[in-house]
Design a protein around this motif. Structure first.
Motif, short mmCIF file in Angstrom:
data_model
loop_
_atom_site.label_atom_id
_atom_site.label_comp_id
_atom_site.label_asym_id
_atom_site.label_seq_id
_atom_site.Cartn_x
_atom_site.Cartn_y
_atom_site.Cartn_z
N HIS A 33 32.77 45.26 86.46
CA HIS A 33 31.64 45.46 87.36
C HIS A 33 30.67 44.31 87.15
N TYR A 72 35.94 52.51 83.02
CA TYR A 72 35.16 52.24 84.23
C TYR A 72 33.69 51.89 83.95
N ARG A 98 30.01 50.46 84.19
CA ARG A 98 29.17 50.15 85.35
C ARG A 98 27.76 49.88 84.86
N ASP A 120 23.09 49.30 91.44
CA ASP A 120 24.16 48.68 90.66
C ASP A 120 24.43 47.27 91.18
#
Length: 162
Positions: free
Chosen positions: A59, A116, A118, A127
């Motif tokens: 990310h 995952y 983030r 984000d």
């Protein structure tokens, strides 16, 4: 054994091609990053890794305090989960900043299955950008009643220094 420990590569395409009527041939309009430029075809072309270490599920967020992009990714080797942070070597919001990264450090997870990652700003509202501090969110799996694993959202604060 290794899981999700490949090289991180990137590709790009024109957003207008996402709605192109020739759906079957959209892939030929994707170009992979190779040796300094987006010059290789998305299907079958060569690519160049953009990170110094393997990673997956990345990310990217723009950090206004550093004036650089920051990336969080995960790396899993023999059951040891590591969440990694990288910063772009080039300042500003330019394309070349997205292809040149250096490590900011890593966080080894005692529990497996932290996945995952983030990055989110301190207010929890975006984000896409953050300032000096914010949050690193990730999913962990915890044991359930009958031995099954239950996913849980976890977070930790993160702060950047120049």
């Amino acid at each position: 054994t290794s899981y999700l420990c490949g090289s991180m590569c990137v590709a790009r395409m024109n957003l207008n091609d996402l709605s192109h009527p020739d759906y079957k041939n959209r892939g030929v309009r994707v170009y992979k990053y190779f040796n300094g430029s987006f010059s290789q075809p998305g299907i079958g072309g060569y690519d160049t890794a953009i990170l110094p270490n393997p990673g997956s599920y990345a990310h990217v967020i723009f950090n206004t305090y550093l004036n650089r992009f920051v990336m969080a990714s995960q790396y899993d080797q023999d059951g040891i989960q590591t969440l990694q942070l990288f910063v772009s070597k080039i300042e500003g919001k330019c394309e070349s900043a997205l292809t040149s990264w250096e490590s900011l450090g890593e966080c080894r997870m005692v529990r497996p299955y932290a996945r995952y990652p983030r990055l989110v700003n301190a207010d929890g509202e975006s984000d896409q950008y953050m300032d000096k501090s914010g949050w690193l969110y990730y999913v962990i799996k915890v044991p359930g009643i009958k031995g099954e694993e239950k996913p849980r959202l976890a977070r930790r604060t993160i702060e950047f220094n120049k």
